[in-house]
Motif scaffolding. Structure first.
Motif, mmCIF file in Angstrom:
data_model
loop_
_atom_site.group_PDB
_atom_site.id
_atom_site.type_symbol
_atom_site.label_atom_id
_atom_site.label_comp_id
_atom_site.label_asym_id
_atom_site.label_seq_id
_atom_site.Cartn_x
_atom_site.Cartn_y
_atom_site.Cartn_z
ATOM 1 N N VAL A 119 75.028 71.402 36.483
ATOM 2 C CA VAL A 119 76.265 71.485 37.267
ATOM 3 C C VAL A 119 76.560 72.949 37.606
ATOM 4 C CG1 VAL A 119 78.750 71.025 37.302
ATOM 5 C CG2 VAL A 119 77.203 69.436 36.131
ATOM 6 N N LEU A 120 76.910 73.185 38.862
ATOM 7 C CA LEU A 120 77.404 74.490 39.302
ATOM 8 C C LEU A 120 78.914 74.390 39.492
ATOM 9 C CD1 LEU A 120 76.622 77.397 40.426
ATOM 10 C CD2 LEU A 120 76.780 76.332 42.686
ATOM 11 N N VAL A 121 79.630 75.390 39.009
ATOM 12 C CA VAL A 121 81.087 75.429 39.162
ATOM 13 C C VAL A 121 81.454 76.704 39.921
ATOM 14 C CG1 VAL A 121 83.311 75.501 37.983
ATOM 15 C CG2 VAL A 121 81.436 74.129 37.038
ATOM 16 N N VAL A 122 82.239 76.556 40.979
ATOM 17 C CA VAL A 122 82.711 77.693 41.769
ATOM 18 C C VAL A 122 84.231 77.658 41.763
ATOM 19 C CG1 VAL A 122 82.689 78.834 44.014
ATOM 20 C CG2 VAL A 122 80.654 77.594 43.236
ATOM 21 N N GLU A 123 84.849 78.811 41.489
ATOM 22 C CA GLU A 123 86.312 78.868 41.388
ATOM 23 C C GLU A 123 86.794 80.258 41.810
ATOM 24 O OE1 GLU A 123 87.464 78.798 37.087
ATOM 25 O OE2 GLU A 123 85.286 78.665 36.858
ATOM 26 N N PRO A 124 88.086 80.393 42.064
ATOM 27 C CA PRO A 124 88.610 81.710 42.430
ATOM 28 C C PRO A 124 88.463 82.699 41.279
ATOM 29 C CG PRO A 124 90.185 79.966 42.937
ATOM 30 C CD PRO A 124 89.118 79.354 42.094
ATOM 31 N N SER A 125 88.134 83.921 41.589
ATOM 32 C CA SER A 125 88.041 84.964 40.576
ATOM 33 C C SER A 125 89.440 85.276 40.032
ATOM 34 C CB SER A 125 87.434 86.226 41.191
ATOM 35 O OG SER A 125 87.606 87.335 40.340
ATOM 36 N N ALA A 126 89.514 85.475 38.731
ATOM 37 C CA ALA A 126 90.799 85.811 38.117
ATOM 38 C C ALA A 126 91.312 87.151 38.631
ATOM 39 C CB ALA A 126 90.658 85.851 36.599
ATOM 40 N N GLU A 127 90.409 88.081 38.923
ATOM 41 C CA GLU A 127 90.803 89.412 39.409
ATOM 42 C C GLU A 127 91.199 89.387 40.885
ATOM 43 O OE1 GLU A 127 87.993 88.872 37.603
ATOM 44 O OE2 GLU A 127 88.902 89.624 35.740
ATOM 45 N N ASP A 128 90.518 88.566 41.675
ATOM 46 C CA ASP A 128 90.776 88.505 43.110
ATOM 47 C C ASP A 128 90.572 87.064 43.568
ATOM 48 O OD1 ASP A 128 90.942 88.686 45.825
ATOM 49 O OD2 ASP A 128 89.362 90.189 46.073
ATOM 50 N N PRO A 129 91.645 86.286 43.696
ATOM 51 C CA PRO A 129 91.518 84.865 44.028
ATOM 52 C C PRO A 129 90.867 84.582 45.374
ATOM 53 C CG PRO A 129 93.706 85.338 43.153
ATOM 54 C CD PRO A 129 93.043 86.662 43.390
ATOM 55 N N SER A 130 90.725 85.606 46.210
ATOM 56 C CA SER A 130 90.047 85.395 47.497
ATOM 57 C C SER A 130 88.527 85.418 47.342
ATOM 58 C CB SER A 130 90.477 86.465 48.504
ATOM 59 O OG SER A 130 89.985 87.756 48.117
ATOM 60 N N ARG A 131 88.062 85.823 46.180
ATOM 61 C CA ARG A 131 86.632 85.882 45.921
ATOM 62 C C ARG A 131 86.202 84.706 45.048
ATOM 63 N NH1 ARG A 131 84.437 90.924 46.742
ATOM 64 N NH2 ARG A 131 82.500 89.728 46.739
ATOM 65 N N GLY A 132 84.974 84.259 45.266
ATOM 66 C CA GLY A 132 84.460 83.147 44.492
ATOM 67 C C GLY A 132 83.715 83.617 43.248
ATOM 68 N N GLU A 133 83.852 82.857 42.190
ATOM 69 C CA GLU A 133 83.157 83.150 40.933
ATOM 70 C C GLU A 133 82.414 81.890 40.506
ATOM 71 O OE1 GLU A 133 85.247 83.734 36.891
ATOM 72 O OE2 GLU A 133 85.049 85.748 37.766
ATOM 73 N N ALA A 134 81.133 82.004 40.270
ATOM 74 C CA ALA A 134 80.314 80.834 39.960
ATOM 75 C C ALA A 134 79.805 80.881 38.526
ATOM 76 C CB ALA A 134 79.131 80.739 40.922
ATOM 77 N N THR A 135 79.626 79.698 37.936
ATOM 78 C CA THR A 135 79.007 79.539 36.624
ATOM 79 C C THR A 135 78.084 78.332 36.696
ATOM 80 O OG1 THR A 135 81.087 80.301 35.636
ATOM 81 C CG2 THR A 135 79.407 79.401 34.147
ATOM 82 N N TYR A 136 76.899 78.492 36.115
ATOM 83 C CA TYR A 136 75.921 77.403 36.160
ATOM 84 C C TYR A 136 75.713 76.846 34.764
ATOM 85 C CZ TYR A 136 71.457 74.995 36.786
ATOM 86 O OH TYR A 136 70.462 74.051 36.796
ATOM 87 N N PHE A 137 75.814 75.517 34.635
ATOM 88 C CA PHE A 137 75.694 74.831 33.351
ATOM 89 C C PHE A 137 74.446 73.952 33.345
ATOM 90 C CE2 PHE A 137 80.086 75.859 34.029
ATOM 91 C CZ PHE A 137 80.591 76.183 32.779
ATOM 92 N N PHE A 138 73.578 74.163 32.356
ATOM 93 C CA PHE A 138 72.387 73.322 32.230
ATOM 94 C C PHE A 138 71.918 73.328 30.779
ATOM 95 C CE2 PHE A 138 70.535 77.470 32.559
ATOM 96 C CZ PHE A 138 69.259 77.406 31.997
ATOM 97 N N ARG A 139 70.924 72.500 30.501
ATOM 98 C CA ARG A 139 70.370 72.449 29.155
ATOM 99 C C ARG A 139 69.153 73.379 29.103
ATOM 100 N NH1 ARG A 139 71.021 69.054 25.073
ATOM 101 N NH2 ARG A 139 72.132 67.579 26.427
ATOM 102 N N PRO A 140 69.243 74.482 28.378
ATOM 103 C CA PRO A 140 68.135 75.437 28.347
ATOM 104 C C PRO A 140 67.024 74.973 27.413
ATOM 105 C CG PRO A 140 69.898 76.214 26.953
ATOM 106 C CD PRO A 140 70.401 74.956 27.593
ATOM 107 N N ARG A 141 66.005 75.768 27.379
ATOM 108 C CA ARG A 141 64.836 75.504 26.544
ATOM 109 C C ARG A 141 65.223 75.397 25.067
ATOM 110 N NH1 ARG A 141 59.947 79.836 25.525
ATOM 111 N NH2 ARG A 141 58.295 78.328 25.051
#
Length: 528
Positions: A119-141
């Protein structure tokens, strides 16, 4: 070797949702015996090379931040959840090859068979809500000392190959990575009070249900309002792909180049197709070989339609004969590893030479295509491309005596008689999906003005079915489509597939040059 899966005993299981991680992990339990003693587990964990390869940053990682910014700009104050998708069952305990959801791949830069259930999650940056901040969730090795390593048919390294670490993936895609087990906590944080929560619908039922539960627990609306939020997310993701960035254009050029090689391979093997009882399958197989060798695979089911089959617009059964003296319509595209696909159609004389009647129909279709090329430019309405092609098609049908009135009368909304022989549209957007941006609003697609960076097809056709008694016998069984992939430039358009001949004389000369050579080629190396 196929992955194994123990079939579910729940008669209510919906096969369209794909097997669950638990089902995948237990594949083979009913018919396989795996050692579980401690001595074996210690032995199998010993003496493996622990070196981690140095990951290379992907080119697309330079472009995804701008995509994230655009996304949160269009849907502000919202945490946006983009699942990769799940395996889909083909039959019993085998699945279709995995292909991630297009929006997930576009915003994440993860492609090919990476990474089901992630799953990829994209949300407003806490520092600048006009900018996008992404986090990628997966099961690693997992480690060599885990049962997963040797016994898990879904994730185990001995079953599906080496999985990347969180650090490797982060380096490759330029996005912070976390374990998938932390996803729910991340999604729930600050929802309701500060952020809304939305998910790309109809991709991963489990993730979608998780999002719905978190919304409900935090006071966000459900029902129709919730569905509208999700649908708006899908709409925005489509519309943001309407104009391609430089990376995407380069990928489209690669896809087109590989597809042209595939068409050449098909022509080299036409004699084998003619000799085979199901020659259309030979054509399909030859193109598939190129697509898998030079790319990820085909971007859609290949149409290899000989004779009257060319008059069935989506003929994908491809089980007919390929006969000398007839035409074969081939609609095919290579999807490269980045998941961008070409979509090209050529209608070829199987014997290498058009008959007079075939050439007459072919030339009319080519004239319609050329008319669209002549007017296509920034500022033209997308829907006008089709209208331009139809003017030429209707005029030829009037000249051939096939319309009940004039071409002008047929082109009127209350007429449209010419559409009996050309029922599809002339153009569609192209990119990561063969019919790209399909969920965009009408005002952003059909009614929109062309802009530099748009990529679409130009594909008029004429289809005279063998059982059509409104046409002369000489036309029956002839179907012609000519389709090219087009990039809008600052002052016009560029035909990306121009290297594949279109003019009938050029088609005949090209085919002759290939048919007199070897049916094999050395292969293509695509850089990038």
């Amino acid at each position: 070797m196929n992955q194994e899966r123990t079939p579910s005993t729940d008669p209510t299981t919906d096969p369209s949702t794909g097997p669950s991680p638990e089902e995948l992990a237990s594949r083979g339990d009913a018919r396989s015996q795996r050692p579980t003693n401690e001595a074996f587990r210690a032995f199998i964990a010993e003496d493996w090379d622990e070196e981690v390869p140095r990951p290379e940053r992907r080119e697309v990682a330079d472009f995804t931040p701008a995509r994230h910014d655009a996304l949160v700009g269009a849907i502000p104050a919202t945490r946006l959840v983009l699942p990769a998708g799940v395996f889909k069952v083909r039959s019993n305990d085998t699945d279709y090859p995995f292909r991630p959801d297009t929006a997930f791949a576009y915003y994440g830069g993860l492609v090919a068979d990476e990474e089901p259930d992630s799953v990829l999650v994209v949300e407003p940056s806490a520092e600048d809500p006009s900018r996008g901040e992404a986090t990628y969730f997966f099961r690693p090795r997992a480690g060599f000392d885990t049962t997963e390593f040797y016994a898990d048919a879904r994730y185990g390294e001995l079953w599906v190959g080496r999985r990347p670490t969180l650090e490797e993936t982060e380096q490759r895609i330029g996005i912070p990575c976390r374990h998938i087990d932390t996803l729910r906590d991340h999604l729930a944080k600050d929802v309701g009070a500060q952020l809304s929560l939305s998910v790309m619908p109809a991709v991963d039922p489990g993730v979608e249900e998780m999002v719905r539960e978190i919304r409900s627990e935090n006071g966000l609306p459900g029902g129709e309002e919730e569905t509208q939020e999700f649908d708006r997310f899908a709409e925005v993701a489509s519309e943001q792909r309407l104009v391609k960035d430089p990376y995407e254009v380069a990928q489209m050029r690669r896809a087109v180049a590989a597809t042209i090689d595939g068409f050449a391979d098909v022509v080299r093997n036409l004699p084998a197709a003619v000799a085979h009882a199901r020659g259309e399958r030979v054509i399909e197989g030859v193109f598939q070989r190129t697509a898998r060798g030079d790319g990820n695979g085909v971007g859609y089911d290949t149409i290899a339609a000989a004779g009257d089959h060319a008059c069935t617009l989506h003929w994908v059964r491809n089980d007919g004969r390929v006969r000398e003296g007839e035409l074969v319509l081939i609609d095919a595209g290579v999807e490269v590893d980045s998941l961008y696909t070409a979509d090209i159609t050529r209608t070829l004389p199987i014997s290498g030479t058009f008959t007079d009647v075939q050439r007459r129909v072919y030339s009319a279709v080519l004239e319609a295509a050329d008319a669209v090329f002549a007017v296509a430019r920034p500022g033209l309405r997308f829907g006008d491309l089709h209208a331009t092609a139809m003017q030429v098609i209707a005029r030829h049908l009037e000249q051939w005596g096939l319309l009940p009135g004039t071409a002008e009368e047929s082109l009127a909304p209350e007429g449209q008689f010419h559409r009996r022989w050309m029922v599809h549209g002339t153009s569609h957007h192209l990119g990561m999906d063969v019919h790209d941006c399909a969920k965009a609003r009408k005002e952003m697609y059909l009614d929109a003005l062309l802009e530099p960076g748009m990529v679409f097809t130009i594909e008029p056709g004429l289809y005279f079915k063998s059982e059509d008694r409104k046409i002369p016998a000489e036309l029956r069984g002839i179907g012609v489509r000519i389709e090219d992939d087009v990039l809008v430039t600052e002052d016009g358009v560029e035909n990306l597939s121009a290297a594949l001949p279109r003019d009938p004389d050029a088609v005949e000369a090209w085919m002759a040059s290939l048919l007199t050579g070897s049916p094999e080629r050395s292969g293509t190396t695509l850089e990038g």
